[in-house]
Scaffold this motif. Structure first.
Motif, PDB file in Angstrom:
ATOM      1  N   ALA A 178       0.827  -1.201   0.000  1.00 55.74           N
ATOM      2  CA  ALA A 178       0.000   0.000   0.000  1.00 55.74           C
ATOM      3  C   ALA A 178       0.867   1.259   0.000  1.00 55.74           C
ATOM      4  CB  ALA A 178      -0.933  -0.004   1.208  1.00 55.74           C
ATOM      5  N   ILE A 179       1.916   1.262   0.815  1.00 50.80           N
ATOM      6  CA  ILE A 179       2.804   2.429   0.878  1.00 50.80           C
ATOM      7  C   ILE A 179       3.496   2.654  -0.464  1.00 50.80           C
ATOM      8  CG2 ILE A 179       4.917   3.330   1.924  1.00 50.80           C
ATOM      9  CD1 ILE A 179       4.043   1.998   4.539  1.00 50.80           C
ATOM     10  N   LEU A 180       3.997   1.576  -1.056  1.00 52.24           N
ATOM     11  CA  LEU A 180       4.663   1.694  -2.356  1.00 52.24           C
ATOM     12  C   LEU A 180       3.696   2.207  -3.422  1.00 52.24           C
ATOM     13  CD1 LEU A 180       6.803  -1.587  -2.405  1.00 52.24           C
ATOM     14  CD2 LEU A 180       7.612   0.755  -2.079  1.00 52.24           C
ATOM     15  N   LEU A 181       2.447   1.705  -3.380  1.00 47.31           N
ATOM     16  CA  LEU A 181       1.457   2.139  -4.361  1.00 47.31           C
ATOM     17  C   LEU A 181       1.118   3.609  -4.184  1.00 47.31           C
ATOM     18  CD1 LEU A 181      -0.417   1.293  -6.677  1.00 47.31           C
ATOM     19  CD2 LEU A 181      -2.127   0.650  -4.963  1.00 47.31           C
ATOM     20  N   VAL A 182       0.947   4.043  -2.952  1.00 45.19           N
ATOM     21  CA  VAL A 182       0.623   5.448  -2.691  1.00 45.19           C
ATOM     22  C   VAL A 182       1.770   6.360  -3.098  1.00 45.19           C
ATOM     23  CG1 VAL A 182       0.194   7.125  -0.860  1.00 45.19           C
ATOM     24  CG2 VAL A 182      -1.049   4.960  -0.866  1.00 45.19           C
ATOM     25  N   VAL A 183       2.999   5.973  -2.750  1.00 43.49           N
ATOM     26  CA  VAL A 183       4.163   6.784  -3.131  1.00 43.49           C
ATOM     27  C   VAL A 183       4.279   6.866  -4.651  1.00 43.49           C
ATOM     28  CG1 VAL A 183       6.685   6.887  -3.109  1.00 43.49           C
ATOM     29  CG2 VAL A 183       5.438   6.326  -1.012  1.00 43.49           C
ATOM     30  N   GLY A 184       4.120   5.708  -5.320  1.00 42.79           N
ATOM     31  CA  GLY A 184       4.171   5.711  -6.778  1.00 42.79           C
ATOM     32  C   GLY A 184       3.084   6.571  -7.383  1.00 42.79           C
ATOM     33  N   LEU A 185       1.890   6.537  -6.785  1.00 41.44           N
ATOM     34  CA  LEU A 185       0.779   7.344  -7.289  1.00 41.44           C
ATOM     35  C   LEU A 185       1.052   8.828  -7.120  1.00 41.44           C
ATOM     36  CD1 LEU A 185      -2.082   7.370  -8.458  1.00 41.44           C
ATOM     37  CD2 LEU A 185      -2.955   7.194  -6.113  1.00 41.44           C
ATOM     38  N   LEU A 186       1.593   9.209  -5.959  1.00 43.71           N
ATOM     39  CA  LEU A 186       1.904  10.622  -5.722  1.00 43.71           C
ATOM     40  C   LEU A 186       2.989  11.117  -6.670  1.00 43.71           C
ATOM     41  CD1 LEU A 186       1.821  10.746  -1.818  1.00 43.71           C
ATOM     42  CD2 LEU A 186       0.122  11.661  -3.400  1.00 43.71           C
ATOM     43  N   VAL A 187       3.999  10.285  -6.911  1.00 43.83           N
ATOM     44  CA  VAL A 187       5.040  10.659  -7.864  1.00 43.83           C
ATOM     45  C   VAL A 187       4.458  10.810  -9.259  1.00 43.83           C
ATOM     46  CG1 VAL A 187       7.150   9.861  -9.015  1.00 43.83           C
ATOM     47  CG2 VAL A 187       6.912   9.615  -6.539  1.00 43.83           C
ATOM     48  N   PHE A 188       3.580   9.873  -9.631  1.00 44.61           N
ATOM     49  CA  PHE A 188       2.950   9.941 -10.953  1.00 44.61           C
ATOM     50  C   PHE A 188       2.118  11.214 -11.105  1.00 44.61           C
ATOM     51  CE2 PHE A 188      -0.926   9.144 -13.437  1.00 44.61           C
ATOM     52  CZ  PHE A 188      -0.367   8.915 -14.682  1.00 44.61           C
ATOM     53  N   LEU A 189       1.321  11.549 -10.086  1.00 42.56           N
ATOM     54  CA  LEU A 189       0.443  12.712 -10.178  1.00 42.56           C
ATOM     55  C   LEU A 189       1.212  14.021 -10.189  1.00 42.56           C
ATOM     56  CD1 LEU A 189      -2.464  11.695  -7.764  1.00 42.56           C
ATOM     57  CD2 LEU A 189      -2.539  11.794 -10.252  1.00 42.56           C
ATOM     58  N   ASN A 190       2.371  14.056  -9.517  1.00 45.20           N
ATOM     59  CA  ASN A 190       3.085  15.318  -9.362  1.00 45.20           C
ATOM     60  C   ASN A 190       4.257  15.505 -10.316  1.00 45.20           C
ATOM     61  OD1 ASN A 190       1.917  16.733  -6.806  1.00 45.20           O
ATOM     62  ND2 ASN A 190       2.120  14.598  -6.202  1.00 45.20           N
ATOM     63  N   LYS A 191       4.796  14.415 -10.865  1.00 43.03           N
ATOM     64  CA  LYS A 191       6.020  14.503 -11.639  1.00 43.03           C
ATOM     65  C   LYS A 191       5.882  14.144 -13.117  1.00 43.03           C
ATOM     66  CE  LYS A 191       8.403  15.627  -7.977  1.00 43.03           C
ATOM     67  NZ  LYS A 191       8.961  16.975  -7.808  1.00 43.03           N
ATOM     68  N   THR A 192       4.783  13.552 -13.516  1.00 42.74           N
ATOM     69  CA  THR A 192       4.631  13.148 -14.913  1.00 42.74           C
ATOM     70  C   THR A 192       3.625  14.043 -15.632  1.00 42.74           C
ATOM     71  OG1 THR A 192       2.812  11.573 -14.517  1.00 42.74           O
ATOM     72  CG2 THR A 192       5.072  10.758 -14.222  1.00 42.74           C
ATOM     73  N   LYS A 193       3.738  14.076 -16.946  1.00 43.04           N
ATOM     74  CA  LYS A 193       2.857  14.897 -17.756  1.00 43.04           C
ATOM     75  C   LYS A 193       1.402  14.454 -17.626  1.00 43.04           C
ATOM     76  CE  LYS A 193       2.155  16.488 -22.516  1.00 43.04           C
ATOM     77  NZ  LYS A 193       2.655  16.417 -23.916  1.00 43.04           N
ATOM     78  N   MET A 194       1.164  13.131 -17.695  1.00 41.94           N
ATOM     79  CA  MET A 194      -0.200  12.625 -17.576  1.00 41.94           C
ATOM     80  C   MET A 194      -0.763  12.866 -16.177  1.00 41.94           C
ATOM     81  SD  MET A 194      -1.085  11.649 -20.519  1.00 41.94           S
ATOM     82  CE  MET A 194      -2.638  10.892 -20.060  1.00 41.94           C
ATOM     83  N   GLY A 195       0.097  12.746 -15.180  1.00 41.44           N
ATOM     84  CA  GLY A 195      -0.353  13.011 -13.821  1.00 41.44           C
ATOM     85  C   GLY A 195      -0.774  14.452 -13.634  1.00 41.44           C
ATOM     86  N   ARG A 196       0.012  15.372 -14.195  1.00 47.42           N
ATOM     87  CA  ARG A 196      -0.354  16.793 -14.106  1.00 47.42           C
ATOM     88  C   ARG A 196      -1.626  17.075 -14.892  1.00 47.42           C
ATOM     89  NH1 ARG A 196       5.419  17.390 -14.195  1.00 47.42           N
ATOM     90  NH2 ARG A 196       5.436  17.516 -16.467  1.00 47.42           N
ATOM     91  N   ALA A 197      -1.843  16.330 -15.978  1.00 48.55           N
ATOM     92  CA  ALA A 197      -3.076  16.503 -16.748  1.00 48.55           C
ATOM     93  C   ALA A 197      -4.285  16.079 -15.926  1.00 48.55           C
ATOM     94  CB  ALA A 197      -2.995  15.684 -18.037  1.00 48.55           C
ATOM     95  N   ILE A 198      -4.139  14.991 -15.163  1.00 49.07           N
ATOM     96  CA  ILE A 198      -5.228  14.542 -14.290  1.00 49.07           C
ATOM     97  C   ILE A 198      -5.520  15.601 -13.241  1.00 49.07           C
ATOM     98  CG2 ILE A 198      -5.877  12.840 -12.537  1.00 49.07           C
ATOM     99  CD1 ILE A 198      -4.295  10.765 -14.129  1.00 49.07           C
ATOM    100  N   ARG A 199      -4.479  16.154 -12.640  1.00 49.71           N
ATOM    101  CA  ARG A 199      -4.674  17.184 -11.621  1.00 49.71           C
ATOM    102  C   ARG A 199      -5.307  18.428 -12.228  1.00 49.71           C
ATOM    103  NH1 ARG A 199       0.904  18.376  -9.449  1.00 49.71           N
ATOM    104  NH2 ARG A 199      -0.255  19.869  -8.181  1.00 49.71           N
ATOM    105  N   ALA A 200      -4.888  18.795 -13.445  1.00 45.99           N
ATOM    106  CA  ALA A 200      -5.452  19.971 -14.105  1.00 45.99           C
ATOM    107  C   ALA A 200      -6.932  19.766 -14.393  1.00 45.99           C
ATOM    108  CB  ALA A 200      -4.703  20.252 -15.401  1.00 45.99           C
ATOM    109  N   LEU A 201      -7.271  18.547 -14.818  1.00 43.99           N
ATOM    110  CA  LEU A 201      -8.674  18.252 -15.110  1.00 43.99           C
ATOM    111  C   LEU A 201      -9.514  18.350 -13.853  1.00 43.99           C
ATOM    112  CD1 LEU A 201     -10.129  17.488 -17.739  1.00 43.99           C
ATOM    113  CD2 LEU A 201     -10.019  15.099 -17.020  1.00 43.99           C
ATOM    114  N   GLY A 202      -8.926  17.929 -12.731  1.00 44.14           N
ATOM    115  CA  GLY A 202      -9.651  18.025 -11.472  1.00 44.14           C
ATOM    116  C   GLY A 202      -9.777  19.449 -10.974  1.00 44.14           C
TER     117      GLY A 202
END
Length: 317
Positions: free
Chosen positions: A170-194
């Motif tokens: 669970a910790i690894l998944l959450v950390v990976g998810l946070l990195v994806f949302l904050n550091k990748t182009k697609m992650g930033r697109a998800i945040r922008a859409l929200g």
């Protein structure tokens, strides 16, 4: 009598610190898994403003797919990526068949669509996998099943290795998810859409691509949750009920907060376990874990309607 109800449980906590530490650990493990389920809700809501009622059955369906593939002779090491492929195809199908035709429809229509997805997955899952309880392929996946002892702060806690594995995953998944949302182009697109749906669309962010992605990520979260819950309680359609515990977590943390889902899940897991052991069993006949999280969340909402991490809405006239 009033002393027994209000004071005696606190006396027991300090009188038996080993037992209290064990209760905290059990509640923490449950809370981490509640937080995982809540994350699936949060991701989909942030990107599409859809409350995904189907997240619970996705947990069951992914776990059943994994176990079902293995029962057909597929090795566990191959069953996991194949299950992820199934969840990706499911995400694509939901976007193409259900969500795309309902773009710009009222929120209640989209919510009802997720109820339809739930009923379809229940029927399809029972048709393909049957309705009987199945055993999670814990050992085949390399999840240890033993236990060991720890002595934190001079106390004594028995740690089951499958619970420790669940927390680690669970910790690894959450950390990976946070990195994806904050550091990748697609992650930033998800945040922008929200953050601003119309502005994100106006700069060329593809709605269909984002929807497929977040539903697939929700499927990955569902698979991890299904594996760890299945290792603890078996795999059956009754597992869907566990997903309802995500509702008070979302009430506490807010529908749009990843950190709120994490903190709210852990808080609910620990508090429900403490209440069950020290108040529920001695004074209320037990089984308080089914309703305590909802009562606690409602009490919090009386004072903070947007949840602990939700943004306060101020309307000016």
């Amino acid at each position: 009598m009033l002393y027994d109800v209000l004071i005696d449980p606190f006396v027991q906590m300090f009188a038996l610190p080993d037992f209290f530490l064990q209760v905290l650990w059990e509640g923490f493990v449950s809370g981490v898994l509640y937080a995982l389920i809540a994350l699936g809700f949060v991701l989909i809501y942030k990107s599409s403003r859809i409350f995904n009622f189907a997240q619970g059955i996705m947990v069951v369906f992914s776990a059943l797919t994994l176990v079902g593939l293995h029962s057909m002779g597929v090795p566990a090491i191959a069953a996991v990526p194949l299950t992820l492929l199934v969840m990706y195809l499911l995400a694509m199908s939901i976007e193409r068949v259900v969500l795309r035709p309902l773009v710009n429809q009222p929120d209640i229509i989209l919510f009802m669509a997720t109820i339809g997805i739930t009923l379809f997955l229940i029927g399809f899952g029972q048709l393909v996998f049957g309705g009987d309880n199945k055993v999670m392929i814990t050992e085949q996946l390399g999840i240890p099943t033993g236990a060991f002892e720890l002595e934190p702060f001079g106390g004594f806690v028995l740690i089951e290795q499958k619970d420790l594995t669940a927390v680690t995953l669970a910790i690894l998944l959450v950390v990976g998810l946070l990195v994806f949302l904050n550091k990748t182009k697609m992650g930033r697109a998800i945040r922008a859409l929200g953050d601003d749906h119309q502005a994100a669309l106006s700069v060329g962010i593809s709605l269909s691509t984002i929807w497929v992605l977040v539903w697939f990520i929700a499927g990955v979260i569902a698979l991890v949750t299904g594996v760890v819950w299945g290792a603890r309680a078996g795999v059956s359609f009754a597992l869907e009920v566990i997903a309802y515990k995500a509702l008070p977590v979302l009430m506490l943390g807010g529908l749009e907060s990843v950190s709120g889902a994490i903190v709210g899940g852990i808080a609910i897991g620990i508090l429900e376990k403490i209440f069950e052991i020290y108040w529920g069993q001695p004074f209320l006949g037990g089984n308080t874990e089914t309703w305590f999280p909802f009562i606690f969340a409602l009490l919090v909402l009386l004072f903070r309607p947007q949840g602990l991490f939700g943004e306060r809405i101020i309307e000016r006239i």
